[in-house]
Design a protein around this motif. Structure first.
Motif: not given
Length: 453
Positions: A315-337
């Protein structure tokens, strides 16, 4: 003929001796100077500092000060434009500093983007003026082959006293002051208090120090407001980690996160921050501010496995906890990310792509990744009022955002003209020093009260 032979032999001998002397001179120069910038290197600087400290101790000089200088965002230049551009920047910056410093002051390059200055006698009387001269000479953009780059520096200064004059002590004091300058927000200088013993970050045994900081909760959350550009009202915050070290002071993440990634401790820092921000989100909910969100930066390590999701109340995520990721982090493992980000979105979290445009942007995978917000990197915002290319890129991102149904946040807004231009281009949200610097949680919540009341 015999005389001619003697003369020839003497000439050749003298020539050989001259060549040998020139070779020795070149070798001495190479041993004591930086090959890229031509400045004295660390060995030569320390040697001269020890001699200067001895003169000061013996009363042969009236003053002695040391400046420790580190270029801000140099790693970003290297990552964005390549090491050749980074090297060109170092040469340009060293020339600019040499031009504004007094002739009897020693400027050295210690390595990487680290420089140092040694001043004696009258030149050492006002270290703040030396720092100010350097900062002013770096205010203008540097024109390089690959790009025009805005650079700044963080500087620490230490002056010798009757109690503190040793070379090692002065270097430690200057280094400690420099790290405090970085913690203040970069692009500034800090004068060290010589009566205090300041340990520099380089003195730390980093891995156990990070482990102890996690255990003792020495990492603190700082918040920077994200505002709606039209009315400049706060709509949420980006959370930023700060390490409050007992000896070094406040340490910014760019000084320890790279190490934490190599040591595998960045995952623990990510989870620590999510836990802390969860409490902040609950505090906002209970304080009657449920519409405000807080985003957390996470690393590639956290996007490689999903087991950590079970450690937090969904529920904490729905209350307003958002996630920031860099492009570098995204492409390290696209399917897992993709799998983990989809799970976060299913829990109600929004996903931000941070520093967009500086990493591995590719539409071939961008459309496959689940995200809700693109954050425009500050490098494009810096020049949005001066560069047609930057304006065109922002216009393209606005169009892309509308097509893909995602919002845009402009980072690093520092001037009113940048704000006006971004409004004209259709960017809806932004953050930067124009609105507020990162601040402790308590301070951020206090600043909200007048607006909410």
């Amino acid at each position: 003929q015999a005389l001619s032979a003697i003369i020839t032999t003497k000439y050749e001998s003298d020539r050989a001796l001259q060549d040998l002397q020139q070779s020795e001179s070149r070798l001495r120069h190479l041993a004591n100077h930086d090959s890229l910038c031509g400045l004295p290197n660390r060995h030569q600087f320390v040697t001269q500092l020890r001699l200067a400290a001895s003169r000061f101790e013996q009363g042969q000089s009236t003053g002695l000060c040391v400046l420790s200088l580190d270029l801000d965002r140099f790693k970003w230049v290297n990552d964005s434009y390549g090491h050749a551009t980074g090297d060109q920047l170092l040469v340009e910056v060293s020339q600019k500093m040499a031009e504004v410093l007094p002739k009897d002051v020693l400027l050295a390059r210690l390595g990487g983007d680290e420089f140092a200055v040694l001043a004696e006698n009258t030149a050492a009387e006002d270290p703040g003026a030396l720092c100010d001269s350097i900062l002013r000479c770096l205010t203008h953009r540097v024109s390089l082959v690959s790009a025009d780059v805005q650079i700044s520096a963080s500087i620490g200064a230490a002056s010798a006293t009757a109690e503190v004059f040793g070379a090692n002590s002065l270097m430690k004091l200057a280094d400690g002051a420099m790290y405090k300058a970085k913690a203040k927000g970069k692009g500034c200088f800090v004068l060290s208090c010589s009566q205090q013993t300041v340990s520099s970050l380089s003195d730390l045994n980093m891995e156990p120090a990070i482990a102890a900081a996690l255990e003792n909760e020495d990492f603190e959350v700082y918040l920077q407001p994200i505002v709606e550009l039209e009315g400049c009202q706060t709509v949420g915050f980006e959370s930023l980690v700060r390490w409050m070290h007992a000896q070094v002071g406040m340490i910014r993440p760019d000084l320890f996160i790279d190490f934490a990634e190599r040591s595998g401790q960045v995952r623990d820092i990510d989870l620590y921050m999510i836990g802390k921000v969860s409490g902040i989100v609950e505090q906002l909910q209970q304080g009657g501010q449920p519409e405000l969100f807080v985003s957390v930066n996470v690393s590639a390590s956290l996007l490689s496995r999903s087991d950590w999701l079970q450690s937090f109340d969904p529920k904490i995520f729905a209350k307003g906890l958002n996630i920031e990721v860099t492009e570098r982090a995204l492409v390290a493992d696209v399917s897992a990310a993709t799998e983990i980000l989809q799970a976060l979105q299913a829990r109600g979290s929004k996903v931000y792509v941070d520093d967009f445009g500086t990493g591995y942007s590719s539409l071939s995978y961008l459309h496959r990744l689940p995200f809700d917000v693109i954050k425009i990197d500050r490098s494009f915002v810096d020049s949005v009022t001066e560069s047609d290319k930057s304006r065109s890129l922002v216009e393209l991102l606005v169009s892309l955002g509308r097509t893909m149904g995602v919002e845009l946040v402009a980072e690093g807004i520092e001037t009113q003209s940048q704000l006006e231009m971004l409004r004209q281009l259709g960017v809806r949200y932004g953050q930067g020093y124009l609105f507020a610097r990162p601040m402790p949680v308590s301070e951020a919540l206090v600043q909200l009260k007048p607006t909410l009341s």
